[in-house]
Motif scaffolding. Structure first.
Motif, PDB file in Angstrom:
ATOM      1  N   ARG A   1     -11.466 -12.676  11.568  1.00 27.38           N
ATOM      2  CA  ARG A   1     -10.066 -12.451  11.943  1.00 27.38           C
ATOM      3  C   ARG A   1      -9.714 -10.974  11.904  1.00 27.38           C
ATOM      4  N   VAL A   2     -10.250 -10.262  10.940  1.00 28.51           N
ATOM      5  CA  VAL A   2     -10.017  -8.817  10.911  1.00 28.51           C
ATOM      6  C   VAL A   2     -10.500  -8.213  12.225  1.00 28.51           C
TER       7      VAL A   2
ATOM      8  N   TYR B   1       0.480  -3.393  10.415  1.00 26.04           N
ATOM      9  CA  TYR B   1      -0.334  -3.590  11.611  1.00 26.04           C
ATOM     10  C   TYR B   1       0.439  -3.039  12.814  1.00 26.04           C
TER      11      TYR B   1
ATOM     12  N   HIS C   1       0.175  -2.969  16.008  1.00 27.85           N
ATOM     13  CA  HIS C   1       0.313  -3.670  17.283  1.00 27.85           C
ATOM     14  C   HIS C   1       1.133  -4.942  17.150  1.00 27.85           C
TER      15      HIS C   1
ATOM     16  N   GLN D   1      -8.321  -9.995  15.377  1.00 26.45           N
ATOM     17  CA  GLN D   1      -6.861  -9.855  15.405  1.00 26.45           C
ATOM     18  C   GLN D   1      -6.393  -8.436  15.129  1.00 26.45           C
ATOM     19  N   LEU D   2      -7.272  -7.648  14.515  1.00 28.16           N
ATOM     20  CA  LEU D   2      -6.847  -6.297  14.137  1.00 28.16           C
ATOM     21  C   LEU D   2      -7.621  -5.245  14.941  1.00 28.16           C
TER      22      LEU D   2
ATOM     23  N   GLU E   1     -13.451 -11.897   7.815  1.00 20.83           N
ATOM     24  CA  GLU E   1     -13.986 -10.751   8.541  1.00 20.83           C
ATOM     25  C   GLU E   1     -13.834 -10.951  10.051  1.00 20.83           C
TER      26      GLU E   1
ATOM     27  N   SER F   1      -5.747  -4.268   3.893  1.00 25.66           N
ATOM     28  CA  SER F   1      -4.520  -5.044   3.856  1.00 25.66           C
ATOM     29  C   SER F   1      -4.727  -6.424   4.487  1.00 25.66           C
ATOM     30  N   ALA F   2      -5.400  -6.437   5.633  1.00 25.87           N
ATOM     31  CA  ALA F   2      -5.627  -7.722   6.303  1.00 25.87           C
ATOM     32  C   ALA F   2      -6.495  -8.630   5.434  1.00 25.87           C
TER      33      ALA F   2
ATOM     34  N   ALA G   1      -7.283 -12.646   5.510  1.00 28.30           N
ATOM     35  CA  ALA G   1      -8.022 -12.722   6.770  1.00 28.30           C
ATOM     36  C   ALA G   1      -9.528 -12.662   6.521  1.00 28.30           C
TER      37      ALA G   1
ATOM     38  N   PHE H   1       0.833  -1.203   0.000  1.00 31.77           N
ATOM     39  CA  PHE H   1       0.000   0.000   0.000  1.00 31.77           C
ATOM     40  C   PHE H   1       0.863   1.246   0.000  1.00 31.77           C
TER      41      PHE H   1
ATOM     42  N   LEU I   1      -5.611  -0.491   6.659  1.00 31.37           N
ATOM     43  CA  LEU I   1      -5.251  -1.598   7.545  1.00 31.37           C
ATOM     44  C   LEU I   1      -6.183  -2.771   7.321  1.00 31.37           C
TER      45      LEU I   1
ATOM     46  N   PRO J   1      -7.545  -5.572  19.203  1.00 34.64           N
ATOM     47  CA  PRO J   1      -6.307  -5.111  19.840  1.00 34.64           C
ATOM     48  C   PRO J   1      -6.065  -3.617  19.650  1.00 34.64           C
ATOM     49  N   LEU J   2      -6.484  -3.089  18.522  1.00 31.58           N
ATOM     50  CA  LEU J   2      -6.181  -1.682  18.250  1.00 31.58           C
ATOM     51  C   LEU J   2      -7.097  -0.723  18.998  1.00 31.58           C
TER      52      LEU J   2
END
Ligand SMILES: Nc1ncnc2c1ncn2[C@@H]1O[C@H](COP(=O)(O)OP(=O)(O)OP(=O)(O)O)[C@@H](O)[C@H]1O
Ligand SMILES: [Mg+2]
Lengths: 358, 287
Positions: free
Chosen positions: B192-193, A89, A91, B196-197, B190, B182-183, B188, A83, B179, B200-201
């Motif tokens: 897992r997005v 990511y 984290h 895992q993304l 939906e 990209s995942a 990944a 990109f 982000l 945590p964020l």
């Protein structure tokens, strides 16, 4: 026989009323390294997004390996993308970032050793081996970009999409990375679409270049074709450095034109006598001695670049035309200088700039 | 160069000067006294028997500590039940709400689907309705469902409060779309997005939401009063206030109960304060 990896068939993309991509028709061969070249905002990233499934085309079809992918979710398209904004990511550590695309491969995820090796290889390739345990916010811009590249290269996708992947690297590192990427491309031979607005990068890396402007492909061809026979003023002006000179002229018929007080002969058609047109002369095509097609004037500026000197000339009717003079040169401002052009280097364009003269 | 020095001067001048420090510390000190005095007062009341409670002059620390209030609290009231109920219901609501709100927030923030606009404006309207106006219709609904006097009567209505969705949505909206793209390109799903993304964020948002939900539940009074009739199923707030309803108000007993009731929430606050004070500070700084 060359196989087609990707096909765009009359693809349009609109954002509300704004047309971002206008009637794109494009065939990309397997093993081809295709470069999208164009100024900011011309729709380069949008083309990648359409292929990746991030955006849906407003109309038209996109095929990957002969299969229509318009309605396929991004995760089933098997596309690796770097990109423009890296999209790391935040984290996860660098190693985890690079590993992430491997996770959806169930067979692989049991083989820890292999994964570690693949991560190490990808990191090695972009020279970030010593950053593996850091997290992206702790990295410099160039390091982040390299992690993004490694995350794409670790995969074995159908297609690589790279959106200005080297824009943030210093000149030296960019050169090495270009070389690495081209070598890697030769080795694995996957269709690659590479976005850049740097015409020199496009020239050195591409098998073929698509020159874009305001959402439409202006010209598609090999670097040589694009450079030697630009189809319109835009392409001619965008490719080549220093920029091509454009001079207003009038056809004299029989492949010759009148530009100010000069008469030039071209190897290209100039249409009917009296037609107004634009003559394109590359500074770099100039021969610095009197010859066949001569342009003469007073030197108004000189820029020394190291291997050569760029002289700016003005005469009675034309102003600010630039020519390259190889070597240092002893000319000074106010002197008269004369350059000549071979007929095949005299480019002819329509007056409105929309096309090559024909 | 001059600009740079000017900037540095600015920074220096922003640093508090000694008089400013003195004044602000005095104000903080006063505020601390004001907020801690009632606490000390119930502490003192809880260890006095009823006679010495109204003795004149009032004594802060009784000569002899009286533990009878605490003994009575555990032996003659359902205080332990109330505590368990409060914590159990509070935790259930917090956990369920985090799951529901985070998923709803993600879909409202980042997914495209038909009816999204209608759903989100309906939720927004629901936020605007005051709780008091809801109590009576809610009572009939819960009664008709046959849930009066059960834990469900306390848990389910709380889950329907959409405020947390908007809180978490604002956290998720601020994550860049790339982000997620990209995942997805990295294969990944939906789910897992999301796990895992996204989760945590927005962890700091989740903590803030969890603490506020739990606190709100912990101090909720009106609805449990209406929905629960059996004394042993009651929560702390209503339970403690029921202690005074027998013509005589046993202030010692109530003080002991109130004091103990503050302990769990204090522990929670101390454990997480660093986390979410820093969070609200940083979001304040970002503006
Ligand atoms: N989601 C969107 N909504 C509205 N307009 C958009 C959207 N995405 C892109 N555009 C518009 O489409 C045009 C093309 O954008 P795109 O990102 O493809 O340009 P680009 O060629 O990649 O430019 P750059 O070199 O600056 O990255 C721009 O004018 C942009 O404003
Ligand atoms: Mg772009």
């Amino acid at each position: 026989m060359t196989e087609i990896a990707i096909e765009f068939r009359s693809v349009f993309k609109k954002f509300d009323d704004f047309v971002a991509i206008r009637n794109l028709n494009l065939l990309i061969r397997k093993q081809e390294f295709l470069v999208l070249l164009g100024p900011s905002g011309c729709g380069k990233s949008t083309i990648l997004n359409l292929l990746a499934g991030i955006e849906d085309p407003t109309s038209g079809e996109i095929f990957v390996n002969g299969k229509l992918v318009n309605y396929l979710l991004p995760r089933y398209r098997n596309v690796a993308m770097v990109f423009q904004s890296y999209a790391l990511y935040p984290h996860m550590t660098v190693a985890k970032n690079i590993e992430y695309p491997l996770k959806s491969d169930k067979g692989l995820s049991r083989n820890r050793d292999k994964i570690t090796k693949m991560i190490a290889q990808a990191a090695e390739l972009v020279d970030i081996t010593d950053q593996l345990s850091k997290k992206p916010p702790a990295l410099s811009g160039g390091q982040r970009q390299r992690v993004a590249l490694a995350r794409a290269l670790v995969r074995d996708p159908e297609v690589f999409l790279m959106d200005e992947p080297l824009s943030n690297l210093d000149a030296q590192l960019r050169d090495t990375m270009r070389y690495h990427l081209i070598n890697l491309h030769r080795k694995i031979g996957k269709a690659t679409i590479y976005v850049t607005h740097d015409q020199q990068e496009a020239m050195t890396m591409a098998d073929r270049i698509v020159v874009m402007n305001e959402g439409s492909a202006q010209q598609i061809g090999t670097p040589l074709e694009i450079y030697n026979s630009p189809v319109n003023k835009f392409v001619a002006g965008f490719v080549g450095h220093p920029r091509m000179n454009f001079l207003p002229g009038k056809s004299l018929g029989n492949r010759s034109v009148q530009v100010g007080e000069f008469k030039l002969t071209s190897s290209r058609d100039t249409g009917q006598k009296g037609t107004p047109l634009v003559v394109g002369l590359r500074p770099t095509d100039a021969k610095s001695k009197k010859g066949y097609n001569n342009v003469e004037g007073k030197i108004t500026a000189r820029e020394f670049t190291g291997t050569d000197t760029i002289l700016t000339l003005s005469s009675g009717s034309i102003e600010g035309v630039r020519f390259r003079h190889i070597g240092g040169g002893s000319d000074i401002e106010g002197d008269t200088a004369c350059f000549s052009y071979a007929p095949e280097n005299v480019h002819i364009f329509n007056e409105d700039g929309k096309g090559r003269f024909s | 160069m001059w600009k740079l020095i000017g900037k540095q001067r600015n920074v220096v001048s922003l640093r508090p000067t000694p008089p400013v420090i003195t004044v602000s510390y005095s104000v903080l000190f006063l505020a601390a006294i004001v907020s801690i005095l009632p606490f000390l007062y119930i502490l003192s009341t809880s260890v006095k028997d009823t006679q010495s409670l109204f003795s004149y002059p009032p004594e802060w620390i009784p000569e002899q500590l009286f533990w009878g209030n605490y003994v009575k609290l555990f032996q003659e009231t359902s205080f332990l039940n109330w505590t368990f109920n409060t914590i159990f219901i509070g935790l259930s609501i917090t956990i369920l709400k985090l799951i529901i709100d985070a998923m709803a927030a993600y879909s409202l923030a980042k997914l495209q689907f038909i009816g999204k606009h209608i759903i989100s404006s309906t939720l927004l309207m629901a936020v605007a309705i005051p709780v008091a106006a809801l109590i009576i219709p809610l009572f009939f609904i819960v009664r008709d469902m046959g849930l009066l006097n059960t834990y469900w009567a306390l848990i389910l209505p709380a889950l329907a409060n959409p405020l947390g969705i908007f809180l978490l949505r604002s956290f998720i909206v601020s994550l860049p779309d790339e982000l997620i793209h990209s995942a997805r390109l990295d294969g990944a799903s939906e789910w897992r997005v999301f796990t895992q993304l996204i989760l945590p964020l927005i962890s700091s948002g989740l903590v803030v939401h969890a603490v506020f939900t739990f606190m709100l539940q912990y101090t909720n009074f009106l609805w449990p009063l209406v929905a629960i009739q059996t004394e042993t199923r009651q929560v702390l707030t209503v339970g403690i206030s029921s202690l005074k309803s027998n013509f005589v108000v046993d202030w010692g007993l109530i003080s002991a109960a109130s004091l103990l009731a503050t302990i769990p929430i204090t522990i929670l606050f101390i454990a997480l304060q660093r986390f979410f004070l820093a969070q609200s500070l940083s979001s304040a700084l970002k503006g």
